[in-house]
Motif scaffolding. Structure first.
Motif, mmCIF file in Angstrom:
data_model
loop_
_atom_site.group_PDB
_atom_site.id
_atom_site.type_symbol
_atom_site.label_atom_id
_atom_site.label_comp_id
_atom_site.label_asym_id
_atom_site.label_seq_id
_atom_site.Cartn_x
_atom_site.Cartn_y
_atom_site.Cartn_z
ATOM 1 N N TYR A 102 0.845 -1.187 0.000
ATOM 2 C CA TYR A 102 0.000 0.000 0.000
ATOM 3 C C TYR A 102 0.883 1.241 0.000
ATOM 4 C CZ TYR A 102 -3.703 -3.166 1.543
ATOM 5 O OH TYR A 102 -4.611 -4.179 1.638
ATOM 6 N N ALA A 103 0.374 2.307 -0.630
ATOM 7 C CA ALA A 103 1.100 3.575 -0.643
ATOM 8 C C ALA A 103 0.100 4.720 -0.728
ATOM 9 C CB ALA A 103 2.066 3.631 -1.822
ATOM 10 N N ARG A 104 0.539 5.884 -0.260
ATOM 11 C CA ARG A 104 -0.281 7.101 -0.322
ATOM 12 C C ARG A 104 0.372 8.044 -1.327
ATOM 13 N NH1 ARG A 104 -1.733 9.307 5.093
ATOM 14 N NH2 ARG A 104 0.400 8.690 5.512
ATOM 15 N N SER A 105 -0.432 8.607 -2.223
ATOM 16 C CA SER A 105 0.082 9.512 -3.242
ATOM 17 C C SER A 105 0.427 10.861 -2.617
ATOM 18 C CB SER A 105 -0.958 9.705 -4.344
ATOM 19 O OG SER A 105 -0.514 10.690 -5.245
ATOM 20 N N LEU A 106 1.605 11.362 -2.938
ATOM 21 C CA LEU A 106 2.029 12.682 -2.477
ATOM 22 C C LEU A 106 1.855 13.723 -3.570
ATOM 23 C CD1 LEU A 106 5.263 11.703 -0.536
ATOM 24 C CD2 LEU A 106 2.986 12.142 0.375
ATOM 25 N N LEU A 144 -7.044 2.624 -5.059
ATOM 26 C CA LEU A 144 -8.052 2.324 -4.036
ATOM 27 C C LEU A 144 -9.055 3.458 -3.908
ATOM 28 C CD1 LEU A 144 -5.672 0.871 -1.328
ATOM 29 C CD2 LEU A 144 -7.212 -0.406 -2.797
ATOM 30 N N PHE A 145 -10.332 3.116 -4.001
ATOM 31 C CA PHE A 145 -11.407 4.069 -3.818
ATOM 32 C C PHE A 145 -11.880 3.991 -2.371
ATOM 33 C CE2 PHE A 145 -11.447 3.180 -8.350
ATOM 34 C CZ PHE A 145 -11.510 4.458 -8.877
ATOM 35 N N ARG A 179 -3.271 14.001 -4.728
ATOM 36 C CA ARG A 179 -2.541 13.937 -3.469
ATOM 37 C C ARG A 179 -3.465 13.394 -2.380
ATOM 38 N NH1 ARG A 179 -1.412 19.433 -1.817
ATOM 39 N NH2 ARG A 179 -0.074 19.440 -3.630
ATOM 40 N N GLY A 180 -2.986 12.397 -1.637
ATOM 41 C CA GLY A 180 -3.760 11.827 -0.545
ATOM 42 C C GLY A 180 -4.513 10.561 -0.919
ATOM 43 N N HIS A 181 -4.596 10.227 -2.202
ATOM 44 C CA HIS A 181 -5.255 8.990 -2.604
ATOM 45 C C HIS A 181 -4.348 7.802 -2.294
ATOM 46 C CE1 HIS A 181 -8.194 10.879 -5.744
ATOM 47 N NE2 HIS A 181 -8.371 11.346 -4.512
ATOM 48 N N TYR A 182 -4.960 6.649 -2.095
ATOM 49 C CA TYR A 182 -4.209 5.444 -1.765
ATOM 50 C C TYR A 182 -4.170 4.520 -2.968
ATOM 51 C CZ TYR A 182 -4.506 7.063 3.012
ATOM 52 O OH TYR A 182 -4.383 7.819 4.146
#
Length: 143
Positions: free
Chosen positions: A23-27, A85-86, A61-64
């Motif tokens: 898993y990762a979070r978009s910056l 991921l929604f 930004r902030g989407h996974y």
């Protein structure tokens, strides 16, 4: 198959993390279909958005996302986005107990130095009008 149907299929698809996917979070986007992401361990890397997602899903930004670090690795790029991921997917993962605790707290707010200096409570100042202070207006009322 149109874009709407493809987006609907993407949303309805079931997914499983396989192998070394994580898993990762978009910056945020960095151009040329590349996004900087933050992994669970706090490391940051540049990953690519594959063509199958480019005109279907808008990654902000902030989407996974789920990233496969073994696909599309070059000198600068550290992997490829496998799944976006929604909120529905995240809710299902939390219910199943598979969501990482590191991403449970909200994303840290990214602020610039200008935003810190200027708060939202400040009113807009019109430079085309003379500025009258409270003391000037009180003294003109008394006369």
């Amino acid at each position: 198959m149109g874009k709407k149907q493809t987006a609907r299929n993407q949303l309805d698809d079931d997914f499983e993390i396989e192998g070394n996917q994580t898993y990762a979070r978009s910056l945020g986007p960095r151009g040329n279909h590349q996004h900087e992401v933050e992994f669970i361990d706090g490391s940051k890397k540049l990953v690519t958005l594959p063509p199958k997602f480019r005109n279907v899903v808008w990654l902000k930004r902030g989407h996974y996302v789920i990233v496969d670090p073994s696909v599309g690795v070059t000198e600068k790029v550290g992997g490829e986005i496998v799944f976006v991921l929604f909120p529905k997917n995240i809710k299902d993962l939390k219910a199943a107990g598979k969501w990482p605790a590191e991403f449970s707290e909200p994303a840290p707010a990214v602020t610039t130095q200008e935003e810190e200096e200027q708060s939202d409570d400040d009113l807009f100042v019109n430079n085309n009008r003379p500025i009258m202070s409270d003391t000037e207006s009180e003294s003109s009322d008394e006369e």
